[in-house]
Design a protein around this motif. Sequence first.
Motif, PDB file in Angstrom:
ATOM      1  N   GLU A  91       0.923  -1.250  -0.062  1.00 36.15           N
ATOM      2  CA  GLU A  91      -0.126  -0.030   0.016  1.00 36.15           C
ATOM      3  C   GLU A  91       0.942   1.201   0.059  1.00 36.15           C
ATOM      4  O   GLU A  91       0.554   2.071  -0.581  1.00 36.15           O
ATOM      5  CB  GLU A  91      -0.773  -0.043   1.363  1.00 36.15           C
ATOM      6  CG  GLU A  91      -1.705   1.267   1.396  1.00 36.15           C
ATOM      7  CD  GLU A  91      -2.871   1.008   2.430  1.00 36.15           C
ATOM      8  OE1 GLU A  91      -3.259  -0.021   2.859  1.00 36.15           O
ATOM      9  OE2 GLU A  91      -3.387   2.092   2.799  1.00 36.15           O
ATOM     10  N   HIS A  92       2.014   1.411   0.709  1.00 33.44           N
ATOM     11  CA  HIS A  92       2.724   2.476   0.890  1.00 33.44           C
ATOM     12  C   HIS A  92       4.042   2.265  -0.022  1.00 33.44           C
ATOM     13  O   HIS A  92       4.971   3.292   0.104  1.00 33.44           O
ATOM     14  CB  HIS A  92       3.180   2.421   2.435  1.00 33.44           C
ATOM     15  CG  HIS A  92       2.178   2.729   3.089  1.00 33.44           C
ATOM     16  ND1 HIS A  92       1.215   3.916   3.370  1.00 33.44           N
ATOM     17  CD2 HIS A  92       1.687   1.908   4.067  1.00 33.44           C
ATOM     18  CE1 HIS A  92       0.319   3.541   4.138  1.00 33.44           C
ATOM     19  NE2 HIS A  92       0.387   2.583   4.640  1.00 33.44           N
ATOM     20  N   SER A  93       3.974   1.395  -0.889  1.00 34.69           N
ATOM     21  CA  SER A  93       5.080   1.289  -2.034  1.00 34.69           C
ATOM     22  C   SER A  93       6.489   1.378  -1.236  1.00 34.69           C
ATOM     23  O   SER A  93       7.525   1.894  -1.673  1.00 34.69           O
ATOM     24  CB  SER A  93       5.218   2.426  -2.821  1.00 34.69           C
ATOM     25  OG  SER A  93       3.697   2.414  -3.672  1.00 34.69           O
ATOM     26  N   LEU A  94       6.716   0.645  -0.072  1.00 28.54           N
ATOM     27  CA  LEU A  94       7.767   0.694   0.835  1.00 28.54           C
ATOM     28  C   LEU A  94       8.944   0.150  -0.298  1.00 28.54           C
ATOM     29  O   LEU A  94      10.144   0.499   0.179  1.00 28.54           O
ATOM     30  CB  LEU A  94       7.729  -0.250   1.890  1.00 28.54           C
ATOM     31  CG  LEU A  94       6.644   0.388   2.872  1.00 28.54           C
ATOM     32  CD1 LEU A  94       6.564  -0.387   4.463  1.00 28.54           C
ATOM     33  CD2 LEU A  94       6.818   1.779   3.396  1.00 28.54           C
ATOM     34  N   GLY A  95       8.793  -0.765  -1.070  1.00 28.84           N
ATOM     35  CA  GLY A  95       9.755  -1.362  -1.938  1.00 28.84           C
ATOM     36  C   GLY A  95      10.430  -0.288  -2.871  1.00 28.84           C
ATOM     37  O   GLY A  95      11.371  -0.484  -3.300  1.00 28.84           O
ATOM     38  N   THR A  96       9.761   0.671  -3.137  1.00 27.10           N
ATOM     39  CA  THR A  96      10.424   1.694  -3.912  1.00 27.10           C
ATOM     40  C   THR A  96      11.239   2.686  -3.408  1.00 27.10           C
ATOM     41  O   THR A  96      11.985   3.254  -3.968  1.00 27.10           O
ATOM     42  CB  THR A  96       9.149   2.603  -4.762  1.00 27.10           C
ATOM     43  OG1 THR A  96       8.495   3.487  -3.808  1.00 27.10           O
ATOM     44  CG2 THR A  96       8.339   1.695  -5.508  1.00 27.10           C
ATOM     45  N   LYS A  97      10.924   2.781  -1.877  1.00 31.26           N
ATOM     46  CA  LYS A  97      11.715   3.615  -1.132  1.00 31.26           C
ATOM     47  C   LYS A  97      13.268   3.096  -0.639  1.00 31.26           C
ATOM     48  O   LYS A  97      14.191   3.876  -0.625  1.00 31.26           O
ATOM     49  CB  LYS A  97      11.050   4.000   0.085  1.00 31.26           C
ATOM     50  CG  LYS A  97       9.602   4.811  -0.209  1.00 31.26           C
ATOM     51  CD  LYS A  97       8.699   5.065   0.995  1.00 31.26           C
ATOM     52  CE  LYS A  97       7.771   5.992   0.366  1.00 31.26           C
ATOM     53  NZ  LYS A  97       6.435   5.777   1.625  1.00 31.26           N
ATOM     54  N   GLN A  98      13.189   1.664  -0.560  1.00 33.77           N
ATOM     55  CA  GLN A  98      14.623   1.181  -0.473  1.00 33.77           C
ATOM     56  C   GLN A  98      14.380  -0.480  -0.787  1.00 33.77           C
ATOM     57  O   GLN A  98      13.419  -0.705  -0.724  1.00 33.77           O
ATOM     58  CB  GLN A  98      14.871   1.249   1.127  1.00 33.77           C
ATOM     59  CG  GLN A  98      13.947   0.791   2.042  1.00 33.77           C
ATOM     60  CD  GLN A  98      14.261   1.315   3.617  1.00 33.77           C
ATOM     61  OE1 GLN A  98      15.413   1.182   3.835  1.00 33.77           O
ATOM     62  NE2 GLN A  98      13.428   1.114   4.239  1.00 33.77           N
ATOM     63  N   PRO A  99      15.423  -0.714  -1.372  1.00 30.56           N
ATOM     64  CA  PRO A  99      15.118  -2.239  -1.831  1.00 30.56           C
ATOM     65  C   PRO A  99      15.040  -3.236  -0.854  1.00 30.56           C
ATOM     66  O   PRO A  99      14.373  -4.308  -1.225  1.00 30.56           O
ATOM     67  CB  PRO A  99      16.428  -2.426  -2.652  1.00 30.56           C
ATOM     68  CG  PRO A  99      17.603  -1.395  -2.013  1.00 30.56           C
ATOM     69  CD  PRO A  99      16.838  -0.386  -1.455  1.00 30.56           C
ATOM     70  N   LEU A 100      15.753  -3.230   0.324  1.00 32.61           N
ATOM     71  CA  LEU A 100      15.107  -4.016   1.358  1.00 32.61           C
ATOM     72  C   LEU A 100      14.409  -3.515   2.610  1.00 32.61           C
ATOM     73  O   LEU A 100      15.276  -2.439   2.992  1.00 32.61           O
ATOM     74  CB  LEU A 100      16.514  -4.738   1.890  1.00 32.61           C
ATOM     75  CG  LEU A 100      16.628  -5.602   2.818  1.00 32.61           C
ATOM     76  CD1 LEU A 100      15.633  -6.912   2.491  1.00 32.61           C
ATOM     77  CD2 LEU A 100      17.875  -6.136   3.160  1.00 32.61           C
ATOM     78  N   ASN A 101      13.435  -4.133   2.979  1.00 33.02           N
ATOM     79  CA  ASN A 101      12.745  -3.442   4.108  1.00 33.02           C
ATOM     80  C   ASN A 101      12.673  -4.361   5.361  1.00 33.02           C
ATOM     81  O   ASN A 101      12.285  -5.576   5.080  1.00 33.02           O
ATOM     82  CB  ASN A 101      11.193  -3.015   3.781  1.00 33.02           C
ATOM     83  CG  ASN A 101      11.185  -1.770   3.180  1.00 33.02           C
ATOM     84  OD1 ASN A 101      10.795  -0.500   3.649  1.00 33.02           O
ATOM     85  ND2 ASN A 101      11.127  -1.679   1.931  1.00 33.02           N
ATOM     86  N   LYS A 102      13.385  -4.063   6.455  1.00 32.20           N
ATOM     87  CA  LYS A 102      13.549  -4.722   7.491  1.00 32.20           C
ATOM     88  C   LYS A 102      12.612  -4.559   8.561  1.00 32.20           C
ATOM     89  O   LYS A 102      12.846  -3.410   9.152  1.00 32.20           O
ATOM     90  CB  LYS A 102      15.150  -5.000   8.182  1.00 32.20           C
ATOM     91  CG  LYS A 102      15.703  -5.793   6.840  1.00 32.20           C
ATOM     92  CD  LYS A 102      17.161  -5.598   7.252  1.00 32.20           C
ATOM     93  CE  LYS A 102      17.873  -6.513   8.374  1.00 32.20           C
ATOM     94  NZ  LYS A 102      19.107  -6.741   8.460  1.00 32.20           N
ATOM     95  N   LEU A 103      11.567  -5.111   9.014  1.00 32.30           N
ATOM     96  CA  LEU A 103      10.634  -4.582   9.968  1.00 32.30           C
ATOM     97  C   LEU A 103      10.319  -5.699  10.905  1.00 32.30           C
ATOM     98  O   LEU A 103      10.462  -6.880  10.666  1.00 32.30           O
ATOM     99  CB  LEU A 103       9.090  -4.685   8.909  1.00 32.30           C
ATOM    100  CG  LEU A 103       9.387  -3.722   7.865  1.00 32.30           C
ATOM    101  CD1 LEU A 103       7.958  -3.997   6.688  1.00 32.30           C
ATOM    102  CD2 LEU A 103       9.505  -2.098   8.108  1.00 32.30           C
ATOM    103  N   PHE A 104      10.007  -4.982  12.158  1.00 34.00           N
ATOM    104  CA  PHE A 104       9.714  -5.813  13.297  1.00 34.00           C
ATOM    105  C   PHE A 104       8.470  -5.353  14.115  1.00 34.00           C
ATOM    106  O   PHE A 104       7.904  -4.254  13.815  1.00 34.00           O
ATOM    107  CB  PHE A 104      10.456  -6.292  14.319  1.00 34.00           C
ATOM    108  CG  PHE A 104      10.921  -4.961  15.465  1.00 34.00           C
ATOM    109  CD1 PHE A 104      11.567  -3.879  14.988  1.00 34.00           C
ATOM    110  CD2 PHE A 104      10.212  -5.050  16.457  1.00 34.00           C
ATOM    111  CE1 PHE A 104      11.653  -2.843  16.023  1.00 34.00           C
ATOM    112  CE2 PHE A 104      10.253  -4.044  17.422  1.00 34.00           C
ATOM    113  CZ  PHE A 104      11.013  -3.013  17.203  1.00 34.00           C
ATOM    114  N   TYR A 105       7.595  -6.471  14.826  1.00 27.84           N
ATOM    115  CA  TYR A 105       6.478  -5.941  15.545  1.00 27.84           C
ATOM    116  C   TYR A 105       6.308  -6.329  16.532  1.00 27.84           C
ATOM    117  O   TYR A 105       7.012  -7.724  17.021  1.00 27.84           O
ATOM    118  CB  TYR A 105       5.141  -6.127  14.659  1.00 27.84           C
ATOM    119  CG  TYR A 105       5.063  -7.507  14.176  1.00 27.84           C
ATOM    120  CD1 TYR A 105       5.438  -8.010  13.018  1.00 27.84           C
ATOM    121  CD2 TYR A 105       4.461  -8.481  15.093  1.00 27.84           C
ATOM    122  CE1 TYR A 105       5.644  -9.363  12.532  1.00 27.84           C
ATOM    123  CE2 TYR A 105       4.446 -10.064  14.567  1.00 27.84           C
ATOM    124  CZ  TYR A 105       5.159 -10.356  13.473  1.00 27.84           C
ATOM    125  OH  TYR A 105       4.941 -11.731  13.116  1.00 27.84           O
TER     126      TYR A 105
END
Length: 419
Positions: A91-105
């Motif tokens: 939804e937020h096109s996180l993949g276009t902002k950086q190639p690798l997204n490392k997220l936790f919750y």
Amino acid sequence: MIKSITGTKDILPEDIQRWNFLESIVEKVFASFNYKEIRTPVFEETALFARGIGEATDIVGKEMYTFIDRSETSITLKPEMTASVVRAFVEHSLGTKQPLNKLFYISPMFRQERPQAGRFRQFHQFGAEAIGSNSPLLDAEMIQMAFDIFKLLGLKDVSVKINSLGVPESREKYKELLRNYLFDKKDNLSEDSRMRFEKNILRIFDSKIECDREIMKNAPLLIDYLDEESKNDFEIVKEALTRGNIPFEIDPKLVRGLDYYTKTTFEIVSEKVGSQSALCGGGRYDLLIEQLGGKPTPGVGFAAGIERILLACENEKAFSIPESSIDLYITRLDKELEKFVYDIASYFRRENFIVEIDYLDRSVKAQMREANKLGSRYVLFAGGEEFQNGLLNLKNMADGIQKTFDKNNLEEIKNYLKK
RNA sequence: GUGAGCGUAGCUCAGUUGGUUAGAGCACCAGGUUGUGGCCCUGGGGGUCGUGGGUUCAAUUCCCAUCGCUCACCCCA
């Protein structure tokens, strides 16, 4: 009396420090691997989970908290986090902002199952997702992080199980093989497993029923029929774990119940938590992002159950929380001194001391008992002749020694307390 | 969804082969020092014996139903 909903639990003040301790370790470990926190809503459109987790899974089929809201939308309380994270990623096109997204919750989850040891209807998971790389080192990183967290909590009796499910093409070929193997033995399988034969043949490996196990003992194993890429990736994962001193066992029967997994899957289990032994589980999901409307993007993640981990910690006596205590309790003799005591308490509280006073108009003896129960380091007395003469007594509760101070010079008391 | 076990004070539990005011320990409150804790002593508050119905002269105890909790199956964290 109104009670909490079946399968939900209050976390009372007496429990909360264990939770805070665990969460602080989780945050520390994720931070050291440069994972960023993400928070998503507790509910989503039902279609997200139906499509993301898989229509045929038990979670979607019989465990979701689903309801129709006032605008006729089908809403579901999140039963797991990966689908939500992927939705937010797309939804937020996180993949276009950086190639690798490392997220936790760290978040509550909801599944409507019969509660039992280590299983609740509202439960809590922490977990991580790395979206944007197919490097098997990230698979190893997931296991590493979970393992580090368990180690820092003091858990010893856990074991890591890994498996590879391969890519869909090799898996389909293997399933055909398995179908052929089972075809003439089908009638000897349990009723459940005959169902699985049609619906999800891999899960026959999960069966605990003796006749199924007997039949499956000689069944071909997926791990022996992996495609070259999956096989290589699996080797890289195993080597990384070995270098990282993480003991693991390969469990060819580890077939996870969510449809989106590809290649590496893993679980960390404890024997100390009853029959629901999985403390954490995860794996790679290289096709999920695409399936949920994003560009083809590989991903890998895991989720861990906080209640189960705390249960394991308790049963292993993995860590202990020190008794809480306060710095200062201020007693008073007469009710007229109530306001004075309130005001000097405010002074010390602003100076970052933990301070308590009496609000119940109790006797000095009762106030002292309270101060003792709270583990107060010092007690300050207001009242009587000394007070008339402008003095306050300060008692050190450990040795019982009292010192006298000028009641108009609180700074002097403050400096004394700081020592 | 299926199966088993259990529901007596805030907590952990005794008890009643059906029979006067249902108990203990811990916790809580007060007093023992008309101004001072931890130990100790004394006293106190708190229970429709999960709920509803049935049998009985009499039910917390027997029977039925119901709700809740726990554990296991299924599956998962």
